[in-house]
Design an enzyme around this catalytic site. Sequence first.
Site, short mmCIF file in Angstrom:
data_model
loop_
_atom_site.label_atom_id
_atom_site.label_comp_id
_atom_site.label_asym_id
_atom_site.label_seq_id
_atom_site.Cartn_x
_atom_site.Cartn_y
_atom_site.Cartn_z
N ASN A 14 0.87 -1.17 0.00
CA ASN A 14 0.00 0.00 0.00
C ASN A 14 0.91 1.22 0.00
O ASN A 14 1.56 1.51 1.00
CB ASN A 14 -0.89 -0.03 1.25
CG ASN A 14 -1.68 1.26 1.40
OD1 ASN A 14 -1.75 2.08 0.49
ND2 ASN A 14 -2.29 1.43 2.57
N TRP A 15 0.96 1.89 -1.13
CA TRP A 15 1.87 3.03 -1.25
C TRP A 15 1.34 4.28 -0.56
O TRP A 15 2.04 5.28 -0.48
CB TRP A 15 2.12 3.33 -2.73
CG TRP A 15 3.11 2.39 -3.38
CD1 TRP A 15 3.81 1.38 -2.77
CD2 TRP A 15 3.52 2.39 -4.76
NE1 TRP A 15 4.62 0.74 -3.68
CE2 TRP A 15 4.47 1.35 -4.91
CE3 TRP A 15 3.18 3.16 -5.87
CZ2 TRP A 15 5.08 1.08 -6.13
CZ3 TRP A 15 3.78 2.89 -7.10
CH2 TRP A 15 4.72 1.85 -7.22
N LYS A 16 0.10 4.26 -0.15
CA LYS A 16 -0.50 5.44 0.50
C LYS A 16 -0.30 6.66 -0.41
O LYS A 16 -0.41 6.53 -1.62
CB LYS A 16 0.08 5.62 1.90
CG LYS A 16 -0.04 4.33 2.72
CD LYS A 16 0.31 4.45 4.15
CE LYS A 16 0.13 3.09 4.84
NZ LYS A 16 0.35 3.13 6.26
N HIS A 110 -9.30 1.30 4.99
CA HIS A 110 -8.01 1.42 5.68
C HIS A 110 -8.17 2.32 6.90
O HIS A 110 -8.94 3.28 6.87
CB HIS A 110 -6.96 1.99 4.72
CG HIS A 110 -5.56 1.88 5.27
ND1 HIS A 110 -5.06 2.79 6.17
CD2 HIS A 110 -4.59 0.96 5.08
CE1 HIS A 110 -3.83 2.42 6.50
NE2 HIS A 110 -3.53 1.31 5.85
N GLU A 112 -6.43 4.62 8.01
CA GLU A 112 -6.18 6.04 7.75
C GLU A 112 -7.41 6.71 7.15
O GLU A 112 -7.67 7.89 7.41
CB GLU A 112 -4.93 6.21 6.86
CG GLU A 112 -3.66 5.92 7.66
CD GLU A 112 -2.50 5.38 6.85
OE1 GLU A 112 -2.52 5.48 5.61
OE2 GLU A 112 -1.56 4.84 7.47
N GLU A 188 -5.03 -4.91 10.49
CA GLU A 188 -3.94 -3.95 10.67
C GLU A 188 -4.14 -3.21 11.99
O GLU A 188 -4.94 -2.26 12.05
CB GLU A 188 -3.95 -2.93 9.53
CG GLU A 188 -3.65 -3.52 8.18
CD GLU A 188 -3.03 -2.48 7.24
OE1 GLU A 188 -1.94 -2.76 6.74
OE2 GLU A 188 -3.63 -1.41 7.03
N GLY A 194 3.10 2.17 10.54
CA GLY A 194 4.05 3.27 10.37
C GLY A 194 4.81 3.63 11.63
O GLY A 194 5.47 4.66 11.69
N SER A 234 3.96 -2.28 9.99
CA SER A 234 5.41 -2.34 10.13
C SER A 234 6.02 -3.68 9.73
O SER A 234 6.96 -4.16 10.35
CB SER A 234 5.83 -1.97 11.57
OG SER A 234 5.45 -0.63 11.87
N GLY A 255 3.15 -1.14 4.04
CA GLY A 255 3.26 0.25 3.64
C GLY A 255 4.70 0.60 3.28
O GLY A 255 5.17 0.34 2.17
N GLY A 256 5.42 1.17 4.24
CA GLY A 256 6.76 1.72 4.01
C GLY A 256 7.71 0.78 3.27
O GLY A 256 8.41 1.21 2.34
#
Length: 280
Positions: A14-16, A110, A112, A188, A194, A234, A255-256
């Site tokens: 997920n590149w956000k 998600h 976020e 999640e 993150g 993470s 993500g990251g």
Amino acid sequence: MSVPKNRGILIAGNWKMNHGPAETQKFFAELEAAWPSLPDHSGQALASDQLQVCLFTPTLSLQAACAARGKLPVHVGAQNAHWERSGAFTGEISGPMLRQVQVGSVLLGHSERRQHFGETDEGVRRRTVSLLEQEFFVMACIGETLAERQGGQTRAVLERQLSGLFPETGSQSGAARFLGSRLVLAYEPVWAIGTGVTATPEQAEEAHLMVRDFLDRQCGPETARKSMILYGGSVTPENIDSLLAREGVDGVLVGGASLKPQGFLALVAAGARAVGSKPA
Ligand code: 13P
């Protein structure tokens, strides 16, 4: 994309709000150049559909991703979509728009979106049901906050979110009928997203068992057995093996660590290692 019979492994990034079209093109060029470094069994796992790979890019980068992936076995998905097919919904995108650019997968609910943009359990359900009915592959997210976990509310929160998605009992009602084919769940925990703080493999397994237990009661044992549940929060090339080794962890949503081609490739390699080495 669809869920294989024995669930297999799904590695999703997920590149956000990262990587516009230019960076997306560069990412896929580098990924393609490095792809042959994957061990042979990765190719076999991918060819047999036991390993599936997907990247959820920003809306504006979807077309670049679809063009740049070339022949790489990487599905491209959107990070959200509205339940209506068109209309006065400023800033939203719809299923038919995604179809026009050959995108068939969507991430929904998600944390976020829920935390920063006020998405509700009911809104997530409406999006999920609509996109599934439009024949999309949907990954729906759930997870508790740190305060909820510390308050002993993890199971209650997960069940509230799951009840939002599956308000009726039975394997054929609403979104439940797509579990095992085009709907997968991603657990999640918000406190792990993150933050660099990963849930321990034991915590992930425990939460996944809670989710499967709910599905068993609400949608029936057969549906619970064939449902894919991913872990996110993470995840890195360093900790992915221990997470995928746990019972009921059918993949990861990252993500990251999915932003750089080499890191993403390391996650794909770990997915291939996990294929065949775990009990269903
Ligand atoms: P990180 O892997 O950066 O913690 O993000 C997890 C996530 O939210 C994926 O959807």
